[in-house]
Design a protein around this motif. Sequence first.
Motif, short mmCIF file in Angstrom:
data_model
loop_
_atom_site.label_atom_id
_atom_site.label_comp_id
_atom_site.label_asym_id
_atom_site.label_seq_id
_atom_site.Cartn_x
_atom_site.Cartn_y
_atom_site.Cartn_z
N GLY A 1 48.86 46.07 33.30
CA GLY A 1 47.89 47.13 33.60
C GLY A 1 46.51 46.80 33.07
N GLN A 2 46.44 46.28 31.85
CA GLN A 2 45.15 45.89 31.28
C GLN A 2 44.52 44.78 32.09
N SER A 3 45.34 43.83 32.50
CA SER A 3 44.85 42.72 33.32
C SER A 3 44.35 43.24 34.66
N HIS A 4 45.06 44.22 35.21
CA HIS A 4 44.66 44.83 36.49
C HIS A 4 43.30 45.51 36.36
N MET A 5 43.09 46.22 35.25
CA MET A 5 41.81 46.91 35.03
C MET A 5 40.67 45.92 34.85
N VAL A 6 40.92 44.83 34.15
CA VAL A 6 39.89 43.80 33.97
C VAL A 6 39.52 43.19 35.32
N GLY A 7 40.54 42.89 36.14
CA GLY A 7 40.28 42.35 37.48
C GLY A 7 39.50 43.32 38.34
#
Length: 146
Positions: free
Chosen positions: A112-118
């Motif tokens: 989820g954190q990676s998704h938000m950064v992307g």
Amino acid sequence: MLHKILKIIAAILSLAGIVSLIRIIAAGDEAIKTGEKAGLVDPMAYIAYIILILVLAFVVVFVIKNLFTNTSGLKNTLIGVGAFAAVLIISYIVSGGDTMKYKLQEGVATEGQSHMVGAGLTAFYVLIIVAALAMIFSGVKKVISK
């Protein structure tokens, strides 16, 4: 009257900041790094927080005041906010979570954190392109109108 009060507040905060800065410079880098004079940095940080809060409060108050007194501006503002929200939503939908493990100070980044950064990066790229196109369009329009 309000202008005079704001000038006095700005002068007081400026003087407090200058005094705090002089105290920090007089202590020296090594004293602050070792922690001997670490307490000197806190007042400067508090002054910065106070100034930030005041500026944000005044911006919010005057923007809201202007929106309700200028109804045509309200329509344009809502269109801009809607377009910005659309860019963020589309960026979130388009970006995907990365299954690779990234180490953070708190542990490992979740999908989820990676998704938000992307999503943030995608939105940033889209907004940069829109801003560049707007500047190019404005420049071309000025050249043509002359």
